[in-house]
Scaffold this motif. Structure first.
Motif, PDB file in Angstrom:
ATOM      1  N   GLU A  11     -39.258  16.361  20.115  1.00 49.60           N
ATOM      2  CA  GLU A  11     -39.579  14.940  20.123  1.00 49.60           C
ATOM      3  C   GLU A  11     -38.309  14.096  20.180  1.00 49.60           C
ATOM      4  N   TYR A  12     -37.332  14.439  19.355  1.00 53.98           N
ATOM      5  CA  TYR A  12     -36.068  13.699  19.361  1.00 53.98           C
ATOM      6  C   TYR A  12     -35.396  13.791  20.725  1.00 53.98           C
ATOM      7  N   ALA A  13     -35.454  14.956  21.338  1.00 53.76           N
ATOM      8  CA  ALA A  13     -34.851  15.125  22.664  1.00 53.76           C
ATOM      9  C   ALA A  13     -35.491  14.184  23.676  1.00 53.76           C
ATOM     10  N   ARG A  14     -36.813  14.028  23.608  1.00 53.32           N
ATOM     11  CA  ARG A  14     -37.497  13.083  24.507  1.00 53.32           C
ATOM     12  C   ARG A  14     -37.055  11.653  24.237  1.00 53.32           C
ATOM     13  N   TRP A  15     -36.943  11.302  22.939  1.00 51.34           N
ATOM     14  CA  TRP A  15     -36.518   9.943  22.593  1.00 51.34           C
ATOM     15  C   TRP A  15     -35.146   9.631  23.186  1.00 51.34           C
ATOM     16  N   PHE A  16     -34.205  10.539  22.956  1.00 52.95           N
ATOM     17  CA  PHE A  16     -32.841  10.291  23.426  1.00 52.95           C
ATOM     18  C   PHE A  16     -32.733  10.398  24.946  1.00 52.95           C
ATOM     19  N   ALA A  17     -33.502  11.286  25.554  1.00 52.48           N
ATOM     20  CA  ALA A  17     -33.495  11.399  27.017  1.00 52.48           C
ATOM     21  C   ALA A  17     -33.998  10.106  27.651  1.00 52.48           C
ATOM     22  N   CYS A  18     -34.983   9.490  27.012  1.00 54.08           N
ATOM     23  CA  CYS A  18     -35.510   8.227  27.526  1.00 54.08           C
ATOM     24  C   CYS A  18     -34.423   7.150  27.539  1.00 54.08           C
ATOM     25  N   LEU A  19     -33.530   7.207  26.584  1.00 55.99           N
ATOM     26  CA  LEU A  19     -32.459   6.211  26.501  1.00 55.99           C
ATOM     27  C   LEU A  19     -31.241   6.560  27.353  1.00 55.99           C
ATOM     28  N   ALA A  90     -32.987   7.271  11.826  1.00 56.24           N
ATOM     29  CA  ALA A  90     -33.336   8.394  10.945  1.00 56.24           C
ATOM     30  C   ALA A  90     -33.264   9.711  11.705  1.00 56.24           C
ATOM     31  N   ALA A  91     -33.685   9.705  12.954  1.00 55.32           N
ATOM     32  CA  ALA A  91     -33.594  10.916  13.779  1.00 55.32           C
ATOM     33  C   ALA A  91     -32.135  11.313  13.977  1.00 55.32           C
ATOM     34  N   ALA A  92     -31.285  10.336  14.283  1.00 53.43           N
ATOM     35  CA  ALA A  92     -29.864  10.629  14.467  1.00 53.43           C
ATOM     36  C   ALA A  92     -29.254  11.182  13.183  1.00 53.43           C
ATOM     37  N   ALA A  93     -29.643  10.617  12.046  1.00 53.54           N
ATOM     38  CA  ALA A  93     -29.126  11.100  10.765  1.00 53.54           C
ATOM     39  C   ALA A  93     -29.570  12.527  10.504  1.00 53.54           C
ATOM     40  N   GLU A  94     -30.828  12.829  10.829  1.00 55.75           N
ATOM     41  CA  GLU A  94     -31.305  14.197  10.627  1.00 55.75           C
ATOM     42  C   GLU A  94     -30.567  15.172  11.540  1.00 55.75           C
ATOM     43  N   ILE A  95     -30.378  14.801  12.789  1.00 57.11           N
ATOM     44  CA  ILE A  95     -29.675  15.663  13.739  1.00 57.11           C
ATOM     45  C   ILE A  95     -28.246  15.922  13.272  1.00 57.11           C
ATOM     46  N   MET A  96     -27.602  14.893  12.777  1.00 57.39           N
ATOM     47  CA  MET A  96     -26.208  15.008  12.353  1.00 57.39           C
ATOM     48  C   MET A  96     -26.070  15.488  10.918  1.00 57.39           C
ATOM     49  N   ALA A  97     -27.215  15.758  10.254  1.00 58.21           N
ATOM     50  CA  ALA A  97     -27.234  16.263   8.878  1.00 58.21           C
ATOM     51  C   ALA A  97     -26.433  15.364   7.932  1.00 58.21           C
ATOM     52  N   THR A  98     -26.570  14.059   8.117  1.00 61.20           N
ATOM     53  CA  THR A  98     -25.807  13.124   7.278  1.00 61.20           C
ATOM     54  C   THR A  98     -26.371  12.987   5.880  1.00 61.20           C
ATOM     55  N   SER A  99     -27.552  13.547   5.637  1.00 56.84           N
ATOM     56  CA  SER A  99     -28.112  13.458   4.294  1.00 56.84           C
ATOM     57  C   SER A  99     -27.627  14.586   3.398  1.00 56.84           C
ATOM     58  N   ARG A 100     -26.813  15.503   3.940  1.00 49.05           N
ATOM     59  CA  ARG A 100     -26.272  16.583   3.114  1.00 49.05           C
ATOM     60  C   ARG A 100     -25.335  16.010   2.075  1.00 49.05           C
ATOM     61  N   PRO A 101     -25.475  16.435   0.820  1.00 48.64           N
ATOM     62  CA  PRO A 101     -24.635  15.853  -0.255  1.00 48.64           C
ATOM     63  C   PRO A 101     -23.157  16.147  -0.094  1.00 48.64           C
ATOM     64  N   ASP A 102     -22.788  17.194   0.637  1.00 48.32           N
ATOM     65  CA  ASP A 102     -21.373  17.547   0.762  1.00 48.32           C
ATOM     66  C   ASP A 102     -20.690  16.868   1.948  1.00 48.32           C
ATOM     67  N   ARG A 103     -21.398  15.948   2.626  1.00 45.77           N
ATOM     68  CA  ARG A 103     -20.823  15.237   3.772  1.00 45.77           C
ATOM     69  C   ARG A 103     -19.857  14.169   3.291  1.00 45.77           C
TER      70      ARG A 103
END
Length: 105
Positions: A11-19, A90-103
């Motif tokens: 789904e995320y790939a479709r979103w970003f491909a559209c852009l 939120a999708a970009a954050a999930e892809i980039m794993a920015t919610s990891r506490p060690d980031r």
């Protein structure tokens, strides 16, 4: 490390491909920046492309949920889907794993 769910990744790939098209970015920006629904003609004027080109890009954006198209007599009104303001970052954050506490910030 948790992997991104395969269905969500698609789904995320479709979103970003559209852009991944400069004209679609310009069309989406024109609609998002407007303080009211725009007609397709107004979007055409804003981006300086033909009506058929703008209509094709609007259809692709609508298919992925970035904009809403609403018939209003003989014209079509275009509005931005406000949920994209939350869902896309939120999708970009999930892809980039920015919610990891060690980031690092």
């Amino acid at each position: 490390m948790n992997a991104v769910d395969p269905a969500r990744a698609d789904e995320y790939a479709r979103w970003f491909a559209c852009l991944a098209d400069g004209t679609r970015i310009r069309v989406l920006h024109a609609v998002a920046a407007a303080e009211r629904p725009l007609t397709v003609g107004e979007v055409v004027d804003a981006v300086g492309r033909s009506q058929s080109t703008v209509s094709r890009h609007l259809r692709l954006l609508a298919d992925e949920g970035y904009v809403f198209l609403e018939a209003d007599g003989v014209r079509t009104l275009v509005t931005v889907n406000e949920a994209c303001m939350v869902d896309l970052p939120a999708a970009a954050a999930e892809i980039m794993a920015t919610s990891r506490p060690d980031r690092r910030s």
